[in-house]
Design an enzyme around this catalytic site. Structure first.
Site, short mmCIF file in Angstrom:
data_model
loop_
_atom_site.label_atom_id
_atom_site.label_comp_id
_atom_site.label_asym_id
_atom_site.label_seq_id
_atom_site.Cartn_x
_atom_site.Cartn_y
_atom_site.Cartn_z
N ASP A 2 0.93 -1.20 -0.04
CA ASP A 2 0.17 -0.08 0.07
C ASP A 2 0.57 1.27 -0.03
OD1 ASP A 2 -2.30 1.50 -0.14
OD2 ASP A 2 -2.82 0.91 2.18
N ASN A 4 1.57 3.24 -3.09
CA ASN A 4 1.95 3.63 -4.38
C ASN A 4 1.37 5.24 -4.55
OD1 ASN A 4 3.08 1.25 -4.24
ND2 ASN A 4 1.74 0.38 -6.01
N GLY A 5 0.17 5.27 -4.53
CA GLY A 5 -0.51 6.73 -5.07
C GLY A 5 0.05 7.61 -4.20
N HIS A 19 2.79 3.36 -9.06
CA HIS A 19 2.37 2.09 -9.43
C HIS A 19 3.88 1.16 -10.25
CE1 HIS A 19 -1.35 2.12 -7.72
NE2 HIS A 19 -1.80 2.75 -8.90
N SER A 47 -7.01 -6.10 -5.04
CA SER A 47 -8.10 -6.66 -4.48
C SER A 47 -9.48 -6.78 -5.14
CB SER A 47 -8.23 -6.13 -3.01
OG SER A 47 -9.01 -4.95 -3.04
N ARG A 53 -11.91 1.55 -8.14
CA ARG A 53 -11.24 2.71 -8.30
C ARG A 53 -11.54 3.18 -9.90
NH1 ARG A 53 -5.03 2.22 -5.89
NH2 ARG A 53 -5.85 1.62 -4.07
N LEU A 113 11.93 -20.50 -4.85
CA LEU A 113 10.99 -19.70 -4.39
C LEU A 113 9.50 -19.87 -4.68
CD1 LEU A 113 10.14 -16.81 -2.48
CD2 LEU A 113 10.86 -15.55 -4.55
N ARG A 167 2.07 -4.87 6.23
CA ARG A 167 1.30 -3.86 5.34
C ARG A 167 2.21 -2.72 5.68
NH1 ARG A 167 -4.92 -2.63 4.68
NH2 ARG A 167 -4.66 -0.96 3.53
N GLU A 186 2.25 -13.48 12.52
CA GLU A 186 2.79 -12.18 13.18
C GLU A 186 2.59 -10.90 12.37
OE1 GLU A 186 3.77 -11.90 16.00
OE2 GLU A 186 3.96 -14.06 16.63
#
Ligand code: IPE
Ligand code: MG
Length: 229
Positions: A2, A4-5, A19, A47, A53, A113, A167, A186
């Site tokens: 979260d 970017n804008g 972005h 999401s 948007r 990975l 986050r 966690e």
């Protein structure tokens, strides 16, 4: 991922510039995980609520997604990364869906990975789609379903539960990410905006994680003995 804008706004740039920079940071995080030997990295890219948007931003995000798949998959593959995309993919353009399927197939044999991108994903959606799939496995069964019956149908069934949730961008909420899987994870919240979340920031999050005592319902004293009792 979260912020970017806001990152772009601070620089008097259009949101999309944030972005674009955000994609760069994804590259850096993948590198950091490979270097540290972290086996699973799951990123919440889009999401099911992000469709709300402005249409222009949604369409730019889709273009970035396509471009990233076209340009990065080869390199991911060379580095032993297995790519998966989780979420309700039918709302994406057929071309994007194809690219996703191709990327998943191409990297399916890689084991260094597991990189998972959540796109048009929602934690509640995941639990519901898993429930629906679970129920049709035994239509005659009326009751007595258990957690272990549901888990193989969840989108992340291939992975252990996450150790650490990060986050960025200052908000302190889960926002419908992996709801089922985060039960004992966690949580780490930082005001750093995603485009500024570099390897040093990642190291800070890991250091914080390493300070935590994970009791899973047990007492501290039990952990000292490290018994399974
Ligand atoms: C996160 O950054 C990226 C996506 C959801 C695709 P935002 O676009 O939410 O950035 P802010 O919150 O406006 O700063
Ligand atoms: Mg945001």
């Amino acid at each position: 991922m979260d912020g970017n804008g806001r990152w772009a706004k601070k620089r008097f740039l259009p949101r999309v510039a944030g972005h674009v920079k955000g994609v760069e940071l994804v590259r850096e995080m993948v590198r950091a995980c490979l270097e540290r030997g972290i086996q699973y990295l799951t990123l919440f890219a889009f999401s099911s609520e992000n469709w709300r948007r402005p249409q222009e931003e949604v369409s730019l995000l889709m273009q970035l997604f396509v471009k990233a798949l076209e340009q990065e998959v080869e390199k991911l593959d060379r580095n032993g990364v297995r790519l998966r995309v989780i979420g309700d993919l039918c709302r994406f353009e057929p071309r994007l869906q194809d690219l996703i399927r191709q990327a998943e197939a191409k990297t399916a044999g890689n084991t260094r990975l597991d990189l998972t991108i959540a796109a048009n994903y929602g934690g509640r959606w995941d639990i519901m789609q898993a429930t629906n799939r679970m129920l049709i496995t035994r239509p005659e069964k009326r009751e007595g379903w258990e957690e272990a019956d549901l888990e193989p149908h969840l989108s992340m069934s291939f992975a252990p539960e996450p150790d650490l949730f990060i986050r960025t961008g200052g908000e302190q909420r889960i926002s419908n990410f992996l709801l089922w899987q985060l039960a004992y994870t966690e949580l780490y919240f930082t005001t750093t905006l995603w485009p500024d979340f570099d390897t040093a920031e990642f190291e800070k999050a890991i250091a914080s994680f390493q300070q935590r005592e994970r009791r899973f319902g047990r007492t501290s004293e039990q952990l000292v003995g490290k018994t399974d009792a």
